[in-house]
Each structure stands twice: as C-alpha cells, then as structure tokens.
Design an enzyme around this catalytic site. Structure first.
Site, PDB file in Angstrom:
ATOM      1  N   GLY A   1       0.817  -1.212   0.000  1.00 19.76           N
ATOM      2  CA  GLY A   1       0.000   0.000   0.000  1.00 19.76           C
ATOM      3  C   GLY A   1       0.848   1.258   0.000  1.00 19.76           C
TER       4      GLY A   1
ATOM      5  N   LEU B   1       1.362  -1.511  -6.667  1.00 20.41           N
ATOM      6  CA  LEU B   1       1.072  -1.000  -8.003  1.00 20.41           C
ATOM      7  C   LEU B   1       1.475   0.470  -8.115  1.00 20.41           C
ATOM      8  CD1 LEU B   1      -2.439  -2.644  -8.463  1.00 20.41           C
ATOM      9  CD2 LEU B   1      -0.341  -3.281  -9.662  1.00 20.41           C
TER      10      LEU B   1
ATOM     11  N   MET C   1       3.103  -7.687  -8.694  1.00 21.34           N
ATOM     12  CA  MET C   1       3.622  -8.899  -8.052  1.00 21.34           C
ATOM     13  C   MET C   1       3.383 -10.146  -8.894  1.00 21.34           C
ATOM     14  SD  MET C   1       0.863  -9.158  -4.954  1.00 21.34           S
ATOM     15  CE  MET C   1      -0.906  -9.114  -5.271  1.00 21.34           C
TER      16      MET C   1
ATOM     17  N   HIS D   1      -5.290 -13.180   0.786  1.00 23.59           N
ATOM     18  CA  HIS D   1      -6.721 -13.507   0.821  1.00 23.59           C
ATOM     19  C   HIS D   1      -7.501 -12.838  -0.308  1.00 23.59           C
ATOM     20  CE1 HIS D   1      -8.130  -9.927   3.602  1.00 23.59           C
ATOM     21  NE2 HIS D   1      -7.409  -9.528   2.575  1.00 23.59           N
TER      22      HIS D   1
END
Length: 358
Positions: free
Chosen positions: A202, A224, A244, A263
């Site tokens: 993040g 990103l 990734m 998840h």
C-alpha cells in the site's frame, strides 16, 4: 405437553434469530453514524461522560439544530452493544443520562494512533457495500464485484481516486494495529533481515513501522504504481511500483513481508505470487513472512467468527479471493516451493506464517 412447549420455545428462538440477523446491518449503520459524527472523539476531548445535549453541541453542523431524539435512539442501541456506557447523573434531579466511552469506542477515535475509524467508514460505504447484495448471483454465475461495479475491485479503485483514498486509509489504520501486534509478538523475527520487501504494502505504513523498530533494515514498499504514487516519504523506506504477478518485478530481499494480501486472490494466483516471492529471496536463509487470517470454522477464539465474515467479504470484493484454513495454507505453500512453515500467534485478527524455501 412439556415437549411441545420446548418445541414452541425453540421455534420462537429461531424466529428471533432470523429477525436479529435480518436487521444486523443496523448495528453497522449506527456504528458508522457515531464515527461520522465523531461522538467518541467528542466524549474523549472532554475527558468525562457527556449528556446528549453536550455531545450535540459539539457537532460541526449548520442550522437547523441536531435532532436530540434521533441521537438518543441511536445511542440507546450502541449502549446495548457496549459501544458506549450510559448512567444517570446522581446530582441531577431529572436523572440526566451521561454517555461515556468503552474499550470498543476507544477504537473509533479519529485522532488516536491506533484506530479502526477509517475502516468503519470504508466497510460501510454504500458503494462498497453494493456487492454484498449479489451473493445469490455469485453462486449462480460470477463474482459480485464485477456484477455490481462492472469491473474488478482493483480497476475500480484505480479509476475512482476517492474510493482509492478510502481504501488506502482503511488499510493504513489496520496496518498500524497489526504491526504493533507483530512487533510485540514476533520476537526476533526481523533481527537477521538486512533487506525487507513489503509486497502489496500500500502506501508503506507497515514497513515504515518495522524499519523504525529495526533501523538497520533497508525497507522497500512494493505495490502497483498508482498506489505508491500517493505514498508519503518514510525514513529508511523506498517505494517501488510494479506488479507482483510479473516475474522479476519484486525486488530482491532477504525476506518478503506480505500482509493481508493473499486472501484477495485465488489459489492459483496465490501460488504464482508465492513463486515470484521465492525467486527473489536466498534459498537457504530467505523466508516469506505472511500475515493473514487462518480460518478456524469451529473455533471459539476471539476473532474466529470475524474470520468467517472476512471470508464472505472476499466473495463480495474479489474474484476468487478467500480466507484459508491451516491445511489450505500448507497446500498452497508446498505448491509454491515452501515445504516448511511455522505459525506464530500474535494479539491480532491475523497470525504470522513463516514460510521457508528449504
């Protein structure tokens, strides 16, 4: 006769349960209103329990004046849910009710270092709640997020900066809470690490806290490009944009840190991410530090019920994401080339899974 009475009682209890779960959203909405109105902050700033009038007088609102009756009804439910306390002022003949904080409402303080307020606002946002209405379509056809928003969740955030900020704020606040628990409970886990990459980190708040506690570590926050573009400057942390899923995109490191990311993805995607992580760490001394939920479907632990709810959240938000049991984690890690793992409990919703290439 007695058996019939017990059956009637059980049936009535069943009806009561259905009403309870049917209207469970009211708890979330009442909680959201308390956060939006900053009621915990108002009470905390005065350093004592307050009357409804005192609370309302601190609202940042234009005329007309706040509806005290409406506020009283919301607070009544939140008191019953143990979000606030309520007691009568013994010095007042009219028995004015004073409202105070509980251990729960202290987690809703906006200006506290550890707060869940941004997460409450994110999870109860009307737009982000839309996919929850699509579960039956998901069972019959395809992922609810695609059906509700017309695109996957990550593309949705990319194209809607307001929601991207809302998401980042929610993730940042939970990162602080989790990292504090990790630093307290993961003794010695980072001591031999020179370079640490936070994959899907993040805006970098998590790796920044780790580097603050272990200044010798070179921290790299990897996410990103549009995510790291909004990341603040942290001492000892560099931000790297990439994907990734692209082989060779993750920077080399002694250890990979990946918190609350796996998840979001399907089993096959998780294996691909883990393989890419394995390729950039030393085979004999490297490790991947996964921080995530481990499902206990029949568990009675403090967070076991929440884990099952998060599994449904993955249906609502992702295309193939899921929470996993310990055996499911082991299977995915073995498929990705991690034959050995160690599970470490910390005082948080998530646990630590150390995965080793050999």
């Amino acid at each position: 006769m007695e058996a019939a009475a017990e059956l009637d009682e059980a049936s009535l209890r069943g009806q009561a349960d259905v009403w309870k779960y049917m209207l469970g959203f009211a708890d979330s909405m009442a909680l959201r209103s308390a956060v939006e109105l900053r009621i915990p902050d108002i009470i905390h700033s005065h350093g004592r329990a307050l009357t409804l009038s005192e609370i309302a007088s601190s609202f940042d609102s234009a005329p007309p004046s706040p509806d005290i009756s409406c506020l009283a009804r919301i607070m009544r439910l939140l008191v019953r849910r143990n979000i606030f306390t309520a007691h009568h002022d013994g010095q007042n003949s009219e028995k004015t009710v004073l409202y105070g904080l509980t251990h729960s409402s202290r987690w809703l303080l906006h200006d506290s270092e550890l707060t869940l307020a941004p997460m409450v606002l994110m999870e109860t946002n009307p737009t982000l709640m839309a996919p929850w209405h699509c579960f039956s379509q998901c069972v019959k056809q395809r992922g609810p997020c695609t059906r509700a928003h017309g695109l996957d969740i990550w593309q949705f955030f990319y194209e809607n900066l307001k929601f991207n900020r809302l998401f980042n704020d929610g993730m940042a606040c939970t990162a602080k809470i989790t990292i504090k628990a990790i630093l307290a409970g993961y003794k010695g886990g980072f001591e031999d690490v020179a370079t640490l990459v936070d994959v899907g980190g993040g805006t970098g708040s998590a790796v920044a806290e780790i580097v603050k506690a272990y200044p010798s570590i070179k921290g790299i926050n990897f996410d990103l490009p549009h995510v790291v573009a909004t990341a603040p400057v942290y001492h000892g942390v560099s931000h790297v944009g990439g994907d990734m899923f692209d082989e060779g995109s993750i920077p080399n490191a002694d250890a990979i840190f990946i918190k609350w990311v796996m998840h979001d993805w399907s089993d096959s995607d998780c294996v691909k991410i883990l393989k890419n992580c394995r390729n950039v760490i030393p085979e004999r001394t490297g490790k991947v530090i996964i921080v995530d939920v481990i499902l206990e479907p029949n568990g009675v632990g403090m967070f076991d019920d929440t884990g099952l709810v998060f599994d449904l959240l993955m249906i609502a938000r992702t295309s193939g994401g899921k929470e996993r049991t310990e055996s499911e984690w082991k299977k995915k890690l073995e498929q990705a080339g991690f034959p050995r793992l160690k599970i470490i409990k910390v005082p948080a919703l998530m646990l630590i899974i150390e995965a080793y290439p050999v």
